[in-house]
Design a protein around this motif. Structure first.
Motif, PDB file in Angstrom:
ATOM      1  N   ASP A  55     -29.908  33.910  74.731  1.00 33.70           N
ATOM      2  CA  ASP A  55     -31.389  33.434  74.200  1.00 33.70           C
ATOM      3  C   ASP A  55     -30.992  32.633  72.812  1.00 33.70           C
ATOM      4  O   ASP A  55     -31.576  33.324  72.050  1.00 33.70           O
ATOM      5  CB  ASP A  55     -31.656  35.046  73.766  1.00 33.70           C
ATOM      6  N   PHE A  56     -31.244  31.015  72.991  1.00 38.58           N
ATOM      7  CA  PHE A  56     -31.580  30.231  71.661  1.00 38.58           C
ATOM      8  C   PHE A  56     -33.082  30.584  70.928  1.00 38.58           C
ATOM      9  O   PHE A  56     -32.886  29.958  69.980  1.00 38.58           O
ATOM     10  CB  PHE A  56     -31.747  29.141  72.665  1.00 38.58           C
ATOM     11  N   THR A  61     -28.345  31.180  64.569  1.00 40.79           N
ATOM     12  CA  THR A  61     -26.822  30.309  64.494  1.00 40.79           C
ATOM     13  C   THR A  61     -26.699  29.206  63.336  1.00 40.79           C
ATOM     14  O   THR A  61     -26.369  29.067  62.568  1.00 40.79           O
ATOM     15  CB  THR A  61     -26.763  29.629  65.351  1.00 40.79           C
ATOM     16  N   THR A  62     -28.233  28.130  63.214  1.00 35.81           N
ATOM     17  CA  THR A  62     -28.880  27.028  62.538  1.00 35.81           C
ATOM     18  C   THR A  62     -28.309  28.667  61.070  1.00 35.81           C
ATOM     19  O   THR A  62     -27.576  27.300  60.076  1.00 35.81           O
ATOM     20  CB  THR A  62     -30.093  26.770  62.747  1.00 35.81           C
ATOM     21  N   ARG A  63     -28.910  29.227  60.425  1.00 36.02           N
ATOM     22  CA  ARG A  63     -29.274  30.005  59.437  1.00 36.02           C
ATOM     23  C   ARG A  63     -28.010  30.157  58.788  1.00 36.02           C
ATOM     24  O   ARG A  63     -27.118  29.969  57.436  1.00 36.02           O
ATOM     25  CB  ARG A  63     -30.471  30.862  59.787  1.00 36.02           C
ATOM     26  N   SER A  94     -28.048  19.577  70.120  1.00 31.43           N
ATOM     27  CA  SER A  94     -28.785  20.565  71.580  1.00 31.43           C
ATOM     28  C   SER A  94     -28.657  22.619  70.839  1.00 31.43           C
ATOM     29  O   SER A  94     -30.036  23.148  71.892  1.00 31.43           O
ATOM     30  CB  SER A  94     -27.498  20.856  72.608  1.00 31.43           C
ATOM     31  N   PHE A  95     -28.458  22.860  69.960  1.00 28.03           N
ATOM     32  CA  PHE A  95     -29.005  24.187  69.612  1.00 28.03           C
ATOM     33  C   PHE A  95     -30.095  23.949  68.794  1.00 28.03           C
ATOM     34  O   PHE A  95     -31.598  24.791  69.480  1.00 28.03           O
ATOM     35  CB  PHE A  95     -27.749  24.502  68.714  1.00 28.03           C
TER      36      PHE A  95
END
Length: 133
Positions: A55-56, A61-63, A94-95
């Motif tokens: 579930d993107f 992830t970025t944080r 992509s993320f």
């Protein structure tokens, strides 16, 4: 491929070793840097670890990666291999797009298929090379 596989498998020691093998690390980094590097790779590997679709839209992830950047910048001894820059940009993009779209993607299944094909091709090439000798 093997670094991502190690992260997807939850194998921190193998992530570290493969990162050294690929010259992302020199082997002389501080423990703080090694841990930050491994944490970043493991964070990216989560998408490829779970059998259900990732579930993107709800991932952080970025944080999590951004929180590790100051440590990595302060303690890095060598830049990443030049050929990895375009891969990193593509993965980050992509993320980001998947996050914005709140996408659910079966990353593990897709990665497993690519990984298997990649290493089957490599094995076949090795056999051909040995037959030519």
């Amino acid at each position: 491929m093997q670094v991502v596989r190690a992260a997807a498998d939850g194998n921190r020691d193998k992530v570290l070793q493969k990162s050294r093998d690929l010259k992302f690390l020199t082997g002389y980094e501080t423990k703080v840097f090694e841990d930050a590097h491994i944490d970043a790779v493991m964070t990216l590997g989560k998408a490829f670890a779970q059998p259900e679709s990732f579930d993107f839209g709800s991932q952080d992830t970025t944080r999590r990666i951004q929180s590790l950047i100051p440590v990595m910048l302060k303690h890095r001894l060598t830049p990443p291999p030049e050929e990895s820059y375009s891969l990193h940009r593509k993965m980050a993009g992509s993320f980001l797009i998947c996050s914005r779209l709140h996408a659910f993607i079966p990353c593990k299944d897709m990665f497993d298929q690519v990984y298997t094909r990649y290493f089957n091709q490599a094995d076949q090439q090795l056999v051909k090379m040995q037959q030519c000798k």
